[in-house]
Design a protein around this motif. Structure first.
Motif, PDB file in Angstrom:
ATOM      1  N   LYS A  37      -1.756   1.671  -1.653  1.00 38.37           N
ATOM      2  CA  LYS A  37      -1.949   2.274  -1.890  1.00 38.37           C
ATOM      3  C   LYS A  37      -2.173   4.551  -1.288  1.00 38.37           C
ATOM      4  O   LYS A  37      -2.025   4.883  -1.606  1.00 38.37           O
ATOM      5  N   SER A  38      -1.862   3.968   0.174  1.00 36.20           N
ATOM      6  CA  SER A  38      -2.365   4.988   0.980  1.00 36.20           C
ATOM      7  C   SER A  38      -1.073   5.263   1.126  1.00 36.20           C
ATOM      8  O   SER A  38      -0.815   6.987   0.533  1.00 36.20           O
ATOM      9  N   ASN A  39      -0.278   4.801   0.725  1.00 33.83           N
ATOM     10  CA  ASN A  39       0.880   5.554   0.843  1.00 33.83           C
ATOM     11  C   ASN A  39       1.156   6.184  -0.481  1.00 33.83           C
ATOM     12  O   ASN A  39       2.772   6.791  -0.510  1.00 33.83           O
ATOM     13  N   ILE A  40       0.975   5.989  -1.294  1.00 38.92           N
ATOM     14  CA  ILE A  40       1.287   7.019  -2.549  1.00 38.92           C
ATOM     15  C   ILE A  40       0.502   8.218  -1.939  1.00 38.92           C
ATOM     16  O   ILE A  40       1.771   9.411  -2.674  1.00 38.92           O
ATOM     17  N   SER A  41      -0.392   8.557  -1.812  1.00 43.16           N
ATOM     18  CA  SER A  41      -0.979   9.460  -1.276  1.00 43.16           C
ATOM     19  C   SER A  41       0.496  10.314  -0.339  1.00 43.16           C
ATOM     20  O   SER A  41       0.327  11.569  -0.064  1.00 43.16           O
ATOM     21  N   ASP A  42       0.402   9.686   0.932  1.00 49.38           N
ATOM     22  CA  ASP A  42       1.416  10.131   1.815  1.00 49.38           C
ATOM     23  C   ASP A  42       2.460  10.428   1.022  1.00 49.38           C
ATOM     24  O   ASP A  42       3.251  11.613   1.573  1.00 49.38           O
ATOM     25  N   VAL A  44       3.258  11.886  -1.697  1.00 49.05           N
ATOM     26  CA  VAL A  44       2.752  12.914  -2.552  1.00 49.05           C
ATOM     27  C   VAL A  44       2.724  13.953  -1.593  1.00 49.05           C
ATOM     28  O   VAL A  44       3.714  15.444  -1.265  1.00 49.05           O
ATOM     29  N   ARG A  45       2.130  14.045  -0.010  1.00 49.26           N
ATOM     30  CA  ARG A  45       2.036  14.895   0.835  1.00 49.26           C
ATOM     31  C   ARG A  45       3.413  15.601   1.359  1.00 49.26           C
ATOM     32  O   ARG A  45       3.436  16.326   1.514  1.00 49.26           O
TER      33      ARG A  45
END
Length: 112
Positions: A37-42, A44-45
């Motif tokens: 899940k956190s890799n998705i926001s990573d 985008v950044r």
């Protein structure tokens, strides 16, 4: 402007090309710990230009590339693409209904 989709390939825990499509309304990403899940926001950044490996929860830029497992080979590159709906012309300099932003990074250190 609306985020239409994120495409990831070889980025962190996404070895295969993975496309997440976002429709109008509320979208939630849920899953157990360690599911990416956190890799998705990573992603985008990163595609938007993040240079700080610390902000990407990594020690070096090469860490964003899928490193392989016992049954899968490591990838030679990571790529993320954002597809944005620009029908409202939020980015007026671009006379297109859809804008794509892509970033690719190779183990050699080269990037596009």
């Amino acid at each position: 402007m609306i985020l239409k989709a994120i495409e990831m390939q070889g980025f962190k825990s996404f070895p295969e090309k993975t496309v997440l499509t976002f429709n109008k309304g509320i979208t939630a990403v849920v899953g157990p710990n360690g599911s990416g899940k956190s890799n998705i926001s990573d992603a985008v950044r990163w595609v938007l230009g993040e240079q700080s490996t610390k902000s990407l929860r990594s020690s070096k830029m090469e860490d964003v590339i899928f490193d392989g497992t016992k049954v899968r080979k490591a990838h030679t590159f990571a790529q993320v693409t954002l597809r944005l709906d620009n029908t409202d012309r939020t980015i007026s300099e671009v006379d297109e209904d859809e804008i794509t932003v892509t970033r690719r990074f190779f183990r050699s250190g080269e990037s596009e």
